[in-house]
Enzyme design. Structure first.
Site, PDB file in Angstrom:
ATOM      1  N   ARG A   1       6.625 -40.489 -15.503  1.00  0.00           N
ATOM      2  CA  ARG A   1       5.331 -40.150 -14.875  1.00  0.00           C
ATOM      3  C   ARG A   1       4.272 -40.518 -15.890  1.00  0.00           C
ATOM      4  O   ARG A   1       4.310 -40.080 -17.020  1.00  0.00           O
ATOM      5  CB  ARG A   1       5.351 -38.677 -14.476  1.00  0.00           C
TER       6      ARG A   1
ATOM      7  N   HIS B   1       1.684 -33.650 -15.372  1.00  0.00           N
ATOM      8  CA  HIS B   1       2.615 -33.061 -14.399  1.00  0.00           C
ATOM      9  C   HIS B   1       1.862 -32.720 -13.100  1.00  0.00           C
ATOM     10  O   HIS B   1       2.289 -33.058 -12.001  1.00  0.00           O
ATOM     11  CB  HIS B   1       3.243 -31.803 -15.000  1.00  0.00           C
TER      12      HIS B   1
ATOM     13  N   TYR C   1       2.358 -32.579 -25.251  1.00  0.00           N
ATOM     14  CA  TYR C   1       3.807 -32.535 -25.482  1.00  0.00           C
ATOM     15  C   TYR C   1       4.502 -33.897 -25.447  1.00  0.00           C
ATOM     16  O   TYR C   1       5.697 -33.966 -25.660  1.00  0.00           O
ATOM     17  CB  TYR C   1       4.482 -31.570 -24.497  1.00  0.00           C
TER      18      TYR C   1
HETATM   19  C1  TPP Z   1      12.448 -22.128  -8.854  1.00  0.00           C
HETATM   20  C2  TPP Z   1      11.282 -22.599  -9.670  1.00  0.00           C
HETATM   21  N1  TPP Z   1      11.250 -22.378 -10.997  1.00  0.00           N
HETATM   22  C3  TPP Z   1      10.190 -22.795 -11.741  1.00  0.00           C
HETATM   23  C4  TPP Z   1       9.130 -23.437 -11.144  1.00  0.00           C
HETATM   24  C5  TPP Z   1       7.951 -23.918 -11.990  1.00  0.00           C
HETATM   25  N2  TPP Z   1       7.964 -25.388 -12.073  1.00  0.00           N
HETATM   26  C6  TPP Z   1       7.149 -26.146 -11.324  1.00  0.00           C
HETATM   27  S1  TPP Z   1       7.380 -27.789 -11.593  1.00  0.00           S
HETATM   28  C7  TPP Z   1       8.589 -27.500 -12.730  1.00  0.00           C
HETATM   29  C8  TPP Z   1       9.289 -28.648 -13.436  1.00  0.00           C
HETATM   30  C9  TPP Z   1      10.103 -29.493 -12.518  1.00  0.00           C
HETATM   31  O1  TPP Z   1      10.545 -30.644 -13.178  1.00  0.00           O
HETATM   32  P1  TPP Z   1      11.405 -31.738 -12.461  1.00  0.00           P
HETATM   33  O2  TPP Z   1      12.422 -31.099 -11.596  1.00  0.00           O
HETATM   34  O3  TPP Z   1      11.892 -32.660 -13.508  1.00  0.00           O
HETATM   35  O4  TPP Z   1      10.387 -32.480 -11.486  1.00  0.00           O
HETATM   36  P2  TPP Z   1       9.074 -33.327 -11.812  1.00  0.00           P
HETATM   37  O5  TPP Z   1       7.919 -32.348 -11.774  1.00  0.00           O
HETATM   38  O6  TPP Z   1       9.252 -33.951 -13.147  1.00  0.00           O
HETATM   39  O7  TPP Z   1       8.938 -34.323 -10.718  1.00  0.00           O
HETATM   40  C10 TPP Z   1       8.793 -26.118 -12.896  1.00  0.00           C
HETATM   41  C11 TPP Z   1       9.768 -25.528 -13.836  1.00  0.00           C
HETATM   42  C12 TPP Z   1       9.196 -23.642  -9.745  1.00  0.00           C
HETATM   43  N3  TPP Z   1       8.219 -24.288  -9.089  1.00  0.00           N
HETATM   44  N4  TPP Z   1      10.272 -23.226  -9.033  1.00  0.00           N
END
Ligand code: TPP
Length: 362
Positions: A259, A263, A272
């Site tokens: 990306r 985020h 980071y």
């Molecule tokens: C069950 C849950 N735990 C924590 C979160 C907080 N959260 C939002 S985005 C994220 C990271 C997700 O990363 P990834 O799966 O790699 O997807 P990306 O955002 O990189 O596309 C987290 C931990 C959430 N939305 N849902």
């Protein structure tokens, strides 16, 4: 993601180098595609990029809420979504606006979702797209369940779950893999490994070298692909769809990508991510630039055509924003309309409070 990890390219499928050159395998695949398909890849990737950049600007202007940018991940989304048919089910996360556009979600509705409006969750009749999942990984067992239903009903449709590398650390991912493997359902688990779960790098997420290898434990294929190479992604996704339709069960695809931005618009990725890593991906691994180089070298795209297409995309995006902003918001009590069949005591109290605050919408 560490650079040396990215350079371990032997373990992945790649048809197009960052310099825009086809590999031997890539040339064969390229020759098997129609000119229209080749143009589709460029058109969608550039359209989606324009939508994405405008959305970030709209958020900065306070015209939409928090937004999750996808720039850098266009090839993974376009290559995978174009390999699907109208009959297939899509279970996206919050970053798959590109997939949603290809599936047939109208642009104004995608904007409405980011404006916090429920209309943004309901696709038109015949578009098999679920609302974006904000809880991480919950959409994966949903997709596997839909795939199981398709198998029981002897339908042709395949169900695809889109998720990030962070989602593979959730129980839901493993439960879904387990079920998918045991019941050999027609599901595709499509991971865009962009290196980070917000600020947590993949190396802190998992001791596995790759996401793809996790499929071995559940006894179905796991394929690692250069996620910034639209041709390779389209190729592996097409094969996974064929396998699923032929009753051969699920596939896990790991599209290695990055990306480029934050985020979400509420994040600051400079805190980071190492500068050198970002520069490497932004300057050398851009999925759209790489593909444009190839299209130009093959005589399928000129600067003039690019300018014309950009103008067309700009008009579409402008129109989408105008329509979204002109649509009348639902009355505030609508907030409670789809939570429970019958409101409970807590909800009734909140509805009353809203009315007292003058938010009845009447
Ligand atoms: C069950 C849950 N735990 C924590 C979160 C907080 N959260 C939002 S985005 C994220 C990271 C997700 O990363 P990834 O799966 O790699 O997807 P990306 O955002 O990189 O596309 C987290 C931990 C959430 N939305 N849902």
């Amino acid at each position: 993601m560490k650079l040396e990890q990215l350079e371990r390219e032997t373990a992945w499928v790649r048809h197009l180098s960052p310099e825009g050159e086809l590999t031997e395998q890539g040339r064969k695949f390229w020759d098997s595609l129609s000119v229209e398909r080749k143009k589709d890849f460029y058109r969608w990737m550039s359209y989606i990029r324009m939508f994405d950049r405008r959305s970030v600007i709209l958020q900065r202007q306070g015209r939409i809420g928090t937004y999750a940018p996808l720039e850098g991940q266009e090839a993974a989304q376009v290559g995978s979504a174009l390999a699907l048919g109208k009959e297939d089910w899509i279970f996206p996360s919050y970053r798959e606006h590109g997939v949603a556009m290809i599936a047939g979600m109208p642009l104004p509705q995608i904007f409405l979702y980011w404006m916090g409006r429920v209309e943004g969750c309901k696709p038109p009749e015949g578009v098999r797209l679920l609302p974006p999942s904000v809880p991480i990984a919950t959409q994966i067992p949903h997709a596997v369940g839909a795939a199981w239903a398709s198998k029981l009903k002897k339908e042709r449709s395949v169900a695809v779950a889109y998720f990030g590398d962070g989602a593979t650390s959730e129980g839901d991912f493993h439960e879904a893999c387990n079920f998918a493997g045991v019941f050999k359902v027609p599901a595709i688990l499509f991971c865009q490994n962009n290196g980070y779960a917000i600020s947590v790098p993949f190396s802190r997420q998992s001791a596995s070298e790759t996401v793809a290898q996790k499929a071995a434990a559940y006894n179905f294929p796991g394929i690692r692909v250069d996620g910034n190479d639209v041709l390779a992604v389209y190729d592996v996704m097409t094969q996974a769809v064929e396998r699923a339709r032929a009753g051969q069960g699920p596939t896990l695809i790991e599209a290695v990508t990055y990306r480029k931005g934050n985020h979400t618009t509420a994040d600051d990725a400079t805190r980071y991510r190492p500068e050198q890593e970002v520069t490497e991906w932004v300057e050398r691994r851009d999925p759209l630039e790489r593909y444009v180089k190839l299209m130009k070298a093959e005589g399928l795209l000129t600067d003039e055509e690019m300018a014309e297409w950009e103008e067309e995309c700009k008009e579409r995006v402008d129109r989408g924003i105008r329509e979204a902003e002109a649509s009348v918001p639902a009355p505030p009590p609508h907030l409670f309309a789809h939570v429970y069949a019958e409101p409970g005591a807590n909800e009734l109290r909140q509805i009353k409070e809203l009315e007292e605050m003058g938010g009845s919408g009447k």
